[in-house]
Design an enzyme around this catalytic site. Structure first.
Site, PDB file in Angstrom:
ATOM      1  N   GLY A  53       0.794  -1.202   0.000  1.00  0.00           N
ATOM      2  CA  GLY A  53       0.000   0.000   0.000  1.00  0.00           C
ATOM      3  C   GLY A  53       0.835   1.265   0.000  1.00  0.00           C
ATOM      4  N   LYS A  84      13.174   0.192  -1.783  1.00  0.00           N
ATOM      5  CA  LYS A  84      11.759   0.476  -1.551  1.00  0.00           C
ATOM      6  C   LYS A  84      11.490   1.926  -1.930  1.00  0.00           C
ATOM      7  CE  LYS A  84       8.066   0.086   1.882  1.00  0.00           C
ATOM      8  NZ  LYS A  84       7.714  -0.397   3.235  1.00  0.00           N
ATOM      9  N   ASP A 133       3.325  -4.278  13.899  1.00  0.00           N
ATOM     10  CA  ASP A 133       2.693  -4.963  12.760  1.00  0.00           C
ATOM     11  C   ASP A 133       3.365  -6.309  12.506  1.00  0.00           C
ATOM     12  OD1 ASP A 133       0.845  -5.254  10.740  1.00  0.00           O
ATOM     13  OD2 ASP A 133       2.049  -4.209   9.244  1.00  0.00           O
TER      14      ASP A 133
END
Length: 273
Positions: free
Chosen positions: A112, A131, A231
């Site tokens: 996302g 990234k 997470d």
């Protein structure tokens, strides 16, 4: 604590609360069935529903992949992209060929917040995982803050069971199309624990204990530096295979050249926040 208002629950679902308040609400929902039932009654974001209606999703996909697709779709639709049109995060933009001094080779994955490429550091002549924040997300202040928070959190950590960050930076995009916000990290061979578990849904006890122990060691090292991951899930645990390439990671139990690495600190928060 007092039960939250409907507006605050909606902000919680939209990830718009400060980290400390977000964590407090998570703990409250674990113990308050009434508030949990109220969460289920809150209407979904209309932008997400519009994107969902127009976005084809294959009928047969593994649960982990389905969750990943929905997370991407939610993030992109609720920061202003899609506008009811079909949303495919992997096809929004042609991949760059160069970001700063990193030469892009091919895509490894997408989420996302951004896309991860296999790239070559042309200065040091070594492979890296690069990234890059999605261009449209890079224009969103909240997305930029989350990306930089991840980069700063992980760059401060040096541990055998945490992915190593080499560089965080911003570089002009081609043809004046804004900038690329990126982080370069070590390129890991192996596979994610989520994919591994599709083949080994009931791993051997010794294997399960080793994975848990190494993940806990990485988390403990992060906690020692005041960083909470927030997470932890199979998709954010990588089974790194050192010294050999190719092929799936076995369950034999895990070989000595395999170790667990913590990934994706995008929701990380300093313990004192």
């Amino acid at each position: 604590m007092f039960c939250p208002t409907d507006a605050e629950l909606a902000d919680f679902l939209g990830d718009r609360l400060p980290p400390a308040r977000n964590d407090e609400l998570e703990r409250h929902l674990d113990t308050c069935p009434e508030c949990l039932a109220r969460v289920a009654e809150i209407p979904a974001d209309p932008r997400f529903l519009a994107a969902l209606r127009h976005t084809p999703i294959p009928e047969k996909v593994p649960p982990a992949e389905l969750i990943d697709r929905l997370e991407k779709l939610y993030t992109l639709s609720t920061i202003g992209f899609g506008n009811g049109a079909p949303v495919d995060p992997t096809k929004f933009a042609s991949p760059p060929t160069q970001v700063a001094h990193y030469h892009i080779l091919h895509q490894l994955g997408a989420g996302g917040m951004g896309v991860v490429y296999r790239a070559e550091d042309t200065h040091l002549r070594r492979p890296v995982a690069l990234k890059v924040l999605w261009p449209w997300a890079a224009r969103d202040p909240q997305a930029r803050r989350r990306f930089l928070r991840e980069a700063r959190a992980v760059a401060a950590l040096k541990h055998d069971h945490i992915v190593t960050i080499f560089q965080v930076g911003e570089a002009p995009a081609a043809e004046g199309a804004g900038t690329h916000l990126f982080l370069a990290m070590e390129l890991l061979e192996g596979e994610g624990l989520d994919h591994w578990m599709l083949r080994h849904p009931r791993p051997r006890l010794a294997t399960a204990l080793r994975i848990a122990r190494e993940a806990a060691a990485g988390l403990a090292a992060a906690h020692d530096r005041g960083v909470i991951h927030r997470d932890v899930k199979p998709g954010n645990l990588w089974l790194e295979v050192r010294g050999r390439r190719g092929g799936p990671v076995p369950d034999t139990p895990l070989l000595p050249d395999t170790r667990v690495k913590l990934l994706d600190f995008g929701l990380a928060v300093a313990a004192d926040e």
